[in-house]
Design a protein around this motif. Structure first.
Motif, PDB file in Angstrom:
ATOM      1  N   SER A 159       0.836  -1.193   0.000  1.00 26.39           N
ATOM      2  CA  SER A 159       0.000   0.000   0.000  1.00 26.39           C
ATOM      3  C   SER A 159       0.871   1.243   0.000  1.00 26.39           C
ATOM      4  N   VAL A 160       0.327   2.320  -0.549  1.00 27.10           N
ATOM      5  CA  VAL A 160       1.017   3.607  -0.535  1.00 27.10           C
ATOM      6  C   VAL A 160       0.000   4.716  -0.287  1.00 27.10           C
ATOM      7  N   ASP A 161       0.360   5.633   0.600  1.00 30.68           N
ATOM      8  CA  ASP A 161      -0.406   6.855   0.821  1.00 30.68           C
ATOM      9  C   ASP A 161       0.348   8.006   0.185  1.00 30.68           C
ATOM     10  N   PHE A 162      -0.374   8.820  -0.571  1.00 32.87           N
ATOM     11  CA  PHE A 162       0.251   9.958  -1.257  1.00 32.87           C
ATOM     12  C   PHE A 162      -0.619  11.191  -1.032  1.00 32.87           C
ATOM     13  N   PHE A 163      -0.108  12.163  -0.298  1.00 25.69           N
ATOM     14  CA  PHE A 163      -0.883  13.370  -0.002  1.00 25.69           C
ATOM     15  C   PHE A 163       0.005  14.606  -0.164  1.00 25.69           C
ATOM     16  N   LYS A 164      -0.296  15.392  -1.199  1.00 23.76           N
ATOM     17  CA  LYS A 164       0.437  16.623  -1.488  1.00 23.76           C
ATOM     18  C   LYS A 164      -0.559  17.721  -1.862  1.00 23.76           C
ATOM     19  N   ALA A 165      -0.070  18.947  -1.953  1.00 24.81           N
ATOM     20  CA  ALA A 165      -0.944  20.071  -2.308  1.00 24.81           C
ATOM     21  C   ALA A 165      -0.222  21.053  -3.230  1.00 24.81           C
ATOM     22  N   PRO A 166       0.239  20.607  -4.381  1.00 21.37           N
ATOM     23  CA  PRO A 166       0.994  21.495  -5.275  1.00 21.37           C
ATOM     24  C   PRO A 166       0.075  22.401  -6.102  1.00 21.37           C
ATOM     25  N   HIS A 167       0.500  23.622  -6.304  1.00 21.37           N
ATOM     26  CA  HIS A 167      -0.188  24.563  -7.194  1.00 21.37           C
ATOM     27  C   HIS A 167       0.686  24.733  -8.432  1.00 21.37           C
ATOM     28  N   PHE A 171      -1.086  22.963 -17.672  1.00 25.72           N
ATOM     29  CA  PHE A 171      -1.938  21.891 -18.185  1.00 25.72           C
ATOM     30  C   PHE A 171      -2.459  20.964 -17.104  1.00 25.72           C
ATOM     31  N   ARG A 172      -1.707  20.765 -16.014  1.00 25.76           N
ATOM     32  CA  ARG A 172      -2.165  19.848 -14.966  1.00 25.76           C
ATOM     33  C   ARG A 172      -3.465  20.325 -14.317  1.00 25.76           C
ATOM     34  N   ASP A 173      -3.606  21.632 -14.168  1.00 26.78           N
ATOM     35  CA  ASP A 173      -4.811  22.173 -13.533  1.00 26.78           C
ATOM     36  C   ASP A 173      -6.061  21.931 -14.367  1.00 26.78           C
ATOM     37  N   GLU A 174      -5.894  21.668 -15.645  1.00 27.79           N
ATOM     38  CA  GLU A 174      -7.035  21.484 -16.539  1.00 27.79           C
ATOM     39  C   GLU A 174      -7.279  20.024 -16.910  1.00 27.79           C
ATOM     40  N   MET A 175      -6.400  19.108 -16.512  1.00 30.97           N
ATOM     41  CA  MET A 175      -6.542  17.696 -16.875  1.00 30.97           C
ATOM     42  C   MET A 175      -7.778  17.082 -16.239  1.00 30.97           C
ATOM     43  N   ALA A 176      -8.361  16.098 -16.909  1.00 32.35           N
ATOM     44  CA  ALA A 176      -9.549  15.432 -16.380  1.00 32.35           C
ATOM     45  C   ALA A 176      -9.231  14.621 -15.124  1.00 32.35           C
ATOM     46  N   SER A 177      -8.075  13.980 -15.094  1.00 32.27           N
ATOM     47  CA  SER A 177      -7.686  13.136 -13.958  1.00 32.27           C
ATOM     48  C   SER A 177      -6.233  13.436 -13.600  1.00 32.27           C
ATOM     49  N   PRO A 178      -5.962  14.617 -13.049  1.00 35.77           N
ATOM     50  CA  PRO A 178      -4.562  15.023 -12.861  1.00 35.77           C
ATOM     51  C   PRO A 178      -3.771  14.109 -11.934  1.00 35.77           C
ATOM     52  N   LEU A 179      -4.379  13.650 -10.846  1.00 39.52           N
ATOM     53  CA  LEU A 179      -3.640  12.803  -9.911  1.00 39.52           C
ATOM     54  C   LEU A 179      -3.294  11.466 -10.544  1.00 39.52           C
ATOM     55  N   LEU A 180      -4.288  10.800 -11.107  1.00 38.03           N
ATOM     56  CA  LEU A 180      -4.053   9.469 -11.663  1.00 38.03           C
ATOM     57  C   LEU A 180      -3.119   9.519 -12.862  1.00 38.03           C
ATOM     58  N   LEU A 181      -3.363  10.453 -13.779  1.00 35.28           N
ATOM     59  CA  LEU A 181      -2.630  10.426 -15.044  1.00 35.28           C
ATOM     60  C   LEU A 181      -1.239  11.023 -14.925  1.00 35.28           C
ATOM     61  N   ASP A 182      -1.102  12.096 -14.155  1.00 34.58           N
ATOM     62  CA  ASP A 182       0.195  12.764 -14.131  1.00 34.58           C
ATOM     63  C   ASP A 182       1.078  12.321 -12.972  1.00 34.58           C
ATOM     64  N   MET A 183       0.491  11.820 -11.876  1.00 31.75           N
ATOM     65  CA  MET A 183       1.311  11.478 -10.714  1.00 31.75           C
ATOM     66  C   MET A 183       1.229  10.016 -10.330  1.00 31.75           C
ATOM     67  N   ASP A 217     -10.649  15.454 -11.322  1.00 28.75           N
ATOM     68  CA  ASP A 217     -10.574  14.762 -10.032  1.00 28.75           C
ATOM     69  C   ASP A 217      -9.134  14.685  -9.539  1.00 28.75           C
ATOM     70  N   ALA A 218      -8.912  15.174  -8.330  1.00 31.41           N
ATOM     71  CA  ALA A 218      -7.557  15.261  -7.785  1.00 31.41           C
ATOM     72  C   ALA A 218      -7.327  14.313  -6.617  1.00 31.41           C
ATOM     73  N   ALA A 219      -8.256  13.382  -6.385  1.00 30.43           N
ATOM     74  CA  ALA A 219      -8.099  12.413  -5.295  1.00 30.43           C
ATOM     75  C   ALA A 219      -8.640  11.064  -5.760  1.00 30.43           C
ATOM     76  N   TRP A 238      -4.057  15.274  -4.441  1.00 32.38           N
ATOM     77  CA  TRP A 238      -3.165  16.349  -4.850  1.00 32.38           C
ATOM     78  C   TRP A 238      -3.653  17.704  -4.334  1.00 32.38           C
ATOM     79  N   CYS A 239      -4.652  17.671  -3.461  1.00 34.31           N
ATOM     80  CA  CYS A 239      -5.128  18.927  -2.857  1.00 34.31           C
ATOM     81  C   CYS A 239      -5.307  18.686  -1.357  1.00 34.31           C
ATOM     82  N   SER A 240      -4.249  18.206  -0.722  1.00 36.83           N
ATOM     83  CA  SER A 240      -4.290  17.807   0.684  1.00 36.83           C
ATOM     84  C   SER A 240      -3.204  18.545   1.470  1.00 36.83           C
TER      85      SER A 240
END
Length: 374
Positions: A159-167, A171-183, A217-219, A238-240
């Protein structure tokens, strides 16, 4: 499948970096710091941005241009580092491979699994290396966690927990699934590395907290079944803000002979019993982050040695992302083979290169083709 290697008497590998944005500039600095590599030029559709990047990293006046292949031919470059946005990966990489130029590309391999399969087939047709930089694999602590996992016997749950809050902006701010696809592709790929196995299916829930500054969706929470029965569970946001984890995440592996804990930044700890306490020789990464992937790419070009991130090996990490996204949209368990086969059908329908299409048409199944190297 073998790929073309450089002549034995070749000196430093001359490379073009494509894309002069923030990630491209990180690659530029890495290339300039690597002894076995020489920066030959910078390509960007906005040539003024490439010129500005050249000044910023300390190489004013270096060759720049809008077309990576043309710039490589003009400068005598032997390889391309593709640091463009994901939507450009397919066109940039395909053009380079067709020109006989090997490519080290930023993750993901392409914007979709279908495009990535096309590039895997193109690498087969051209005999050129296409390697994807999954940079978070290049970490000595991750290598140590993998070594511990191997001596602890059968894996139960990773298992992995990932909690960040980058601004980020952009393009990341507009992606449909920024957390899953980019991170999350990083953690998905790291899980494949630690478990030394491939995924079978996933059940995922994706959502966007009310305070999120992302359009998409960012979570998410995703539970994967792996070959051999192990489970991998990703939970992240990604908004934690507050008490943020490492960029690598915080990991726990429960296995037959003990447990591995890794905070993502420091050496992992192992609580082993029985056979799991036996010492083992722990391999180290060839370098840290993108420097490690660049170094492995260069070694592969010189020796023909198979790199970790070769496109055929890497595609399943991107397929995990698409499977998780589909599962979240449709509220059901999705198999990886479903993603691979539907992507192969889409790739065949879209392919305009007859030779590339013929290679894909000859695959019995996408998974078998990836496992055999195409």
């Amino acid at each position: 499948m073998t790929f073309a290697v450089l002549p034995a008497d070749a000196g430093r590998v001359r490379v073009i970096v494509v894309g002069a944005g923030p990630m491209g500039r990180a690659w530029l600095r890495t290339v300039l710091d690597e002894e076995g590599v020489e920066l030959a030029g910078i390509a960007d559709l906005a040539v003024a941005v490439a010129d500005d990047a050249a000044v910023e990293v300390g190489v004013p006046g270096i060759a720049t241009g809008p077309d990576a292949v043309a710039l490589a031919r003009r400068t005598g470059a032997q390889a391309i580092v593709d640091a463009t946005v994901p939507a450009a990966h397919h066109v940039v990489t395909l053009a380079a491979l067709r020109a006989g130029i090997p490519v080290l590309g930023e993750k993901p391999a392409a914007a979709t699994v279908a495009e990535a399969l096309s590039l895997a087939a193109a690498a087969r047709v051209t005999g050129q290396l296409f390697m994807v930089s999954q940079s978070r694999r290049y970490n000595d602590h991750l290598f140590a966690a993998r070594a511990a996992a191997q001596r602890l016997g059968r894996a139960g749950i990773l298992s992995v927990d990932f909690f960040k809050a980058p601004h980020f902006g952009g393009f990341r701010d507009e992606m449909a699934s920024p957390l899953l696809l980019d991170m999350a592709i990083h953690q998905f790929d790291m899980a494949r590395f630690v478990l030394d196995a491939d995924p079978v299916s996933v059940l995922c829930d994706e959502y966007n907290p009310s305070w999120s500054w992302y359009a998409g969706d960012a979570a998410a929470t995703a539970a994967f079944e792996f070959e051999g029965g192990a489970r991998f569970v990703f939970t992240g946001s990604w908004c934690s803000p507050g008490a943020e984890t490492s960029w690598n995440g915080a990991w726990r592996l429960s296995a037959e002979h003990g447990t591995v804990l890794w905070d993502g930044d420091n050496a992992p700890t192992v609580d082993a019993v029985g056979d799991g306490s036996a010492p083992s020789a722990e391999a180290t990464a060839p370098g840290d982050g993108i420097a490690g992937s660049l170094r492995e790419f260069v070694v592969a070009l010189r020796t023909g040695e198979e790199p970790m991130g070769r496109v055929h090996e890497n595609i399943l990490s991107l397929a995990m992302v698409e499977a998780a996204m589909l599962s979240a949209r449709e509220g059901r368990r999705v198999t990886l083979d479903e993603i691979l086969e539907s992507s192969l059908s889409a790739a065949l329908a879209a392919e305009r290169d007859a030779e590339v299409r013929d290679v894909m048409a000859g695959w019995g199944s996408a998974r078998e083709a990836l496992q055999s190297g195409g």
